[in-house]
Scaffold this motif. Sequence first.
Motif, short mmCIF file in Angstrom:
data_model
loop_
_atom_site.label_atom_id
_atom_site.label_comp_id
_atom_site.label_asym_id
_atom_site.label_seq_id
_atom_site.Cartn_x
_atom_site.Cartn_y
_atom_site.Cartn_z
N TRP A 100 13.58 82.70 49.84
CA TRP A 100 13.91 84.03 49.33
C TRP A 100 14.35 83.97 47.87
CZ3 TRP A 100 15.88 86.88 54.13
CH2 TRP A 100 15.28 88.14 54.20
N ASN A 103 11.21 83.68 46.04
CA ASN A 103 10.27 84.79 46.25
C ASN A 103 11.05 86.04 46.65
OD1 ASN A 103 7.48 83.17 46.38
ND2 ASN A 103 8.99 82.05 47.59
N SER A 105 10.70 89.12 46.38
CA SER A 105 10.02 90.38 46.68
C SER A 105 9.85 90.64 48.17
CB SER A 105 8.64 90.41 46.02
OG SER A 105 7.81 89.38 46.53
N PHE A 106 10.14 89.65 49.02
CA PHE A 106 9.96 89.85 50.46
C PHE A 106 11.10 90.67 51.05
CE2 PHE A 106 6.97 86.46 49.86
CZ PHE A 106 5.98 86.72 50.81
N LEU A 109 12.00 87.74 56.31
CA LEU A 109 11.31 86.47 56.52
C LEU A 109 11.58 85.97 57.93
CD1 LEU A 109 12.08 84.60 53.16
CD2 LEU A 109 9.92 85.68 53.83
N ILE A 132 5.13 80.33 52.01
CA ILE A 132 5.29 81.54 52.81
C ILE A 132 3.92 82.10 53.12
CG2 ILE A 132 6.20 83.90 52.89
CD1 ILE A 132 8.40 83.09 51.03
N GLN A 134 2.21 85.35 54.25
CA GLN A 134 2.50 86.78 54.41
C GLN A 134 1.92 87.28 55.72
OE1 GLN A 134 1.90 89.11 50.90
NE2 GLN A 134 2.07 91.06 51.99
N LYS A 176 6.91 93.73 52.20
CA LYS A 176 6.30 92.45 52.56
C LYS A 176 7.20 91.68 53.54
CE LYS A 176 5.66 90.33 48.67
NZ LYS A 176 5.17 89.29 47.74
N ALA A 177 6.55 91.07 54.52
CA ALA A 177 7.22 90.15 55.43
C ALA A 177 6.51 88.81 55.35
CB ALA A 177 7.20 90.69 56.86
N GLY A 178 7.25 87.74 55.58
CA GLY A 178 6.65 86.42 55.46
C GLY A 178 7.11 85.46 56.52
#
Length: 221
Positions: A100, A103, A105-106, A109, A132, A134, A176-178
């Motif tokens: 996180w 990144n 922007s997610f 997670l 990650i 997506q 977004k999810a990752g």
Amino acid sequence: VTTATEHTYLMAVVALRTCHATTTARIWAYLNNSPKSVWRTRLIDQCRLLGINVVDWQNPFSLSKIFNAGQDSTHGEYIVYGTSDVIFYAGWMDTIVRHWQENPSFFCLCNYSFDDLNMPCVKHDVKPEHKIWQTHNPSSGLIVFKRSSNYRGDENFTLWEIDADLLYYLERNGLKAGCCLDARCDHLIDMVKSQGNFGSEAISCPTEYLRKKWNLAPPKE
């Protein structure tokens, strides 16, 4: 977690012990669908010895209500929602937080997981790499949110529907999810759900409510 049967008690023991051994985060165990029994007493005793907070949830079964209550009872920067059919592996939480930080922007997670049939839940070849993937459906036994997202579960839903509701929430809001491919927590799918008596649904037809809430097309005949 639940101790409705010896089977679910053993699953809860594995989940709580492996979680405690693999993270320094504060852990809260909400006992739901757990009638008074030797299993319930033993689990409470073990949690207290491990320093795990225990809440005896006497209300009708509801994952969404428990998750929201957990959010209200804690104050960390990150919050993890998980069920008792999960085995945790070393470093999973620190790894997800590190992703996180790299990144930001997610929106949420999750871990990667193998189910009890040793098949990748994420539907592709899983290699332990710092990456990650997506996904539109972050449901691998646990989901990690930033508390600042202020996401709360729809309390009209009780069980599986909360995953579907999150999926549409992400889709409609462009979030977004990752899945973190180096943060492993195995989700033993249906190992608990097949054993417990989870009572009646909060609403008579959750699928229909989900469809109306998100203005989905009716199913094809």
